[in-house]
Enzyme design. Structure first.
Site, PDB file in Angstrom:
ATOM      1  N   GLY A 171       2.329   2.250  10.659  1.00 37.79           N
ATOM      2  CA  GLY A 171       3.242   3.372  10.514  1.00 37.79           C
ATOM      3  C   GLY A 171       3.934   3.772  11.801  1.00 37.79           C
ATOM      4  N   GLU A 179      -6.748   4.603   7.690  1.00 37.76           N
ATOM      5  CA  GLU A 179      -6.543   6.039   7.400  1.00 37.76           C
ATOM      6  C   GLU A 179      -7.790   6.628   6.744  1.00 37.76           C
ATOM      7  OE1 GLU A 179      -2.815   5.533   5.384  1.00 37.76           O
ATOM      8  OE2 GLU A 179      -1.866   5.021   7.287  1.00 37.76           O
ATOM      9  N   ASN A 219       0.862  -1.187   0.000  1.00 32.57           N
ATOM     10  CA  ASN A 219       0.000   0.000   0.000  1.00 32.57           C
ATOM     11  C   ASN A 219       0.896   1.234   0.000  1.00 32.57           C
ATOM     12  OD1 ASN A 219      -1.847   2.021   0.446  1.00 32.57           O
ATOM     13  ND2 ASN A 219      -2.171   1.514   2.614  1.00 32.57           N
ATOM     14  N   SER A 229       3.457  -2.161  10.200  1.00 27.54           N
ATOM     15  CA  SER A 229       4.912  -2.104  10.371  1.00 27.54           C
ATOM     16  C   SER A 229       5.612  -3.419  10.005  1.00 27.54           C
ATOM     17  CB  SER A 229       5.268  -1.660  11.796  1.00 27.54           C
ATOM     18  OG  SER A 229       4.764  -0.358  12.048  1.00 27.54           O
ATOM     19  N   LYS A 276       0.051   4.270  -0.176  1.00 26.08           N
ATOM     20  CA  LYS A 276      -0.574   5.467   0.413  1.00 26.08           C
ATOM     21  C   LYS A 276      -0.403   6.637  -0.555  1.00 26.08           C
ATOM     22  CE  LYS A 276       0.545   3.515   4.869  1.00 26.08           C
ATOM     23  NZ  LYS A 276       0.292   3.626   6.266  1.00 26.08           N
ATOM     24  N   HIS A 288      -9.520   1.096   4.750  1.00 30.25           N
ATOM     25  CA  HIS A 288      -8.233   1.283   5.432  1.00 30.25           C
ATOM     26  C   HIS A 288      -8.420   2.217   6.632  1.00 30.25           C
ATOM     27  CE1 HIS A 288      -4.081   2.492   6.188  1.00 30.25           C
ATOM     28  NE2 HIS A 288      -3.740   1.379   5.576  1.00 30.25           N
ATOM     29  N   GLU A 322      -5.265  -5.050  10.469  1.00 27.50           N
ATOM     30  CA  GLU A 322      -4.284  -3.989  10.666  1.00 27.50           C
ATOM     31  C   GLU A 322      -4.586  -3.262  11.973  1.00 27.50           C
ATOM     32  OE1 GLU A 322      -2.351  -2.897   6.703  1.00 27.50           O
ATOM     33  OE2 GLU A 322      -4.053  -1.571   6.967  1.00 27.50           O
TER      34      GLU A 322
HETATM   35  C1  PEP Z   1      -0.758   0.115   5.816  1.00 28.33           C
HETATM   36  O1  PEP Z   1      -0.790   1.272   5.467  1.00 28.33           O
HETATM   37  O2  PEP Z   1      -1.637  -0.661   5.425  1.00 28.33           O
HETATM   38  C2  PEP Z   1       0.335  -0.333   6.693  1.00 28.33           C
HETATM   39  C3  PEP Z   1       0.288  -1.522   7.220  1.00 28.33           C
HETATM   40  O3  PEP Z   1       1.353   0.585   6.910  1.00 28.33           O
HETATM   41  P1  PEP Z   1       2.789   0.292   7.613  1.00 28.33           P
HETATM   42  O4  PEP Z   1       3.305  -1.006   7.029  1.00 28.33           O
HETATM   43  O5  PEP Z   1       3.635   1.468   7.216  1.00 28.33           O
HETATM   44  O6  PEP Z   1       2.559   0.178   9.070  1.00 28.33           O
END
Ligand code: PEP
Length: 232
Positions: free
Chosen positions: A162, A92, A6, A192, A8, A90, A156
């Site tokens: 992040g 976000e 992803n 992460s 973003k 998601h 998630e």
């Molecule tokens: C994501 O945006 O779906 C995600 C898991 O981000 P990160 O790996 O940066 O934590």
């Protein structure tokens, strides 16, 4: 195993093309690989990955086919440029743009009905985890989706996205088992994921892959995670 990157709000069309050309030249093993660029870079990614097994998915999709919905992009428009799937729900989108369980479900239904694959994101916040609400939150979030052969769920935990704080393999496994008890679909872990922790998380029995944010922006780290997945 499926590894989805992803991106973003990173990588415009030129950067997306350069990344995808580099990625297609790499050894990635035998896991399924998907990249999810921002909307304006989807066509460039599709073109740069033509004739490979690497798929391209969008980060969102509208629940309507067309109409007066400023800022939205429909499933048929995504299919027209060669996109294979879309992320919905998601955290976000939920946190900053008013996405809810209901709107995420409407997006998933429309996308699956139109022929796109869907990665539906769920996950508890830190406050919900500390309050002991992880399981009911996950059950509520997952219950809005209907099982479909082209649906996968991404677990998630919001506190792990992040932040550099990855869920322990045990936390991920427990959450995935809860999700699968509600909906019998593959479940990806996200939060992460990096080359250093991918193998341990991916070795859990109910972890079927990963949704990778930050570490998917760099070809070396993304390729390393894909290789870790193909060994799991
Ligand atoms: C994501 O945006 O779906 C995600 C898991 O981000 P990160 O790996 O940066 O934590």
């Amino acid at each position: 195993m499926l590894i989805a990157g992803n991106w973003k709000m990173f990588k415009g069309p030129a950067e997306a093309t350069a990344f995808c050309r580099e990625l297609r030249a790499r050894e990635l093993g035998n896991a399924g690989v998907v990249v999810c660029p921002p909307c304006v870079s989807l066509a460039s990614a599709v073109e740069a990955l033509a004739d490979t097994e690497i798929a391209v998915a969008a980060q969102n999709v509208a629940w309507e086919a067309e109409g007066a919905f400023t800022g939205e992009v429909s499933a048929s428009m995504l299919l027209e440029v060669g996109v294979y799937g879309a992320i919905v729900g998601h955290s976000e989108r939920r946190q900053y743009f008013g996405e809810t369980d209901e709107t995420a479900a409407r997006r998933a239904t429309a996308a699956l009905g139109a022929g796109l694959a869907v990665i539906a994101c769920v996950g508890e916040t830190e406050a919900e985890r500390e309050a002991g609400e992880t399981e009911p939150v996950l059950r509520r979030q997952v219950a809005v989706f209907e099982a479909h052969p082209d649906l996968v769920v991404a677990y998630e935990p919001v506190w792990a996205i992040g932040t550099g704080r990855t869920a322990t393999p045990e936390i991920a496994q427990d959450a995935h088992a809860v999700i699968k008890s509600v909906l019998d679909v593959p479940v990806l872990y996200g939060g992460s994921v990096k080359p250093e922790n991918a193998a341990e998380i991916l070795s859990q029995p109910d972890v079927d892959g990963a949704l990778v944010g930050g570490a998917s922006l760099d070809v070396d780290s993304f390729a390393a995670i894909c290789l870790a997945a193909s060994r799991s």
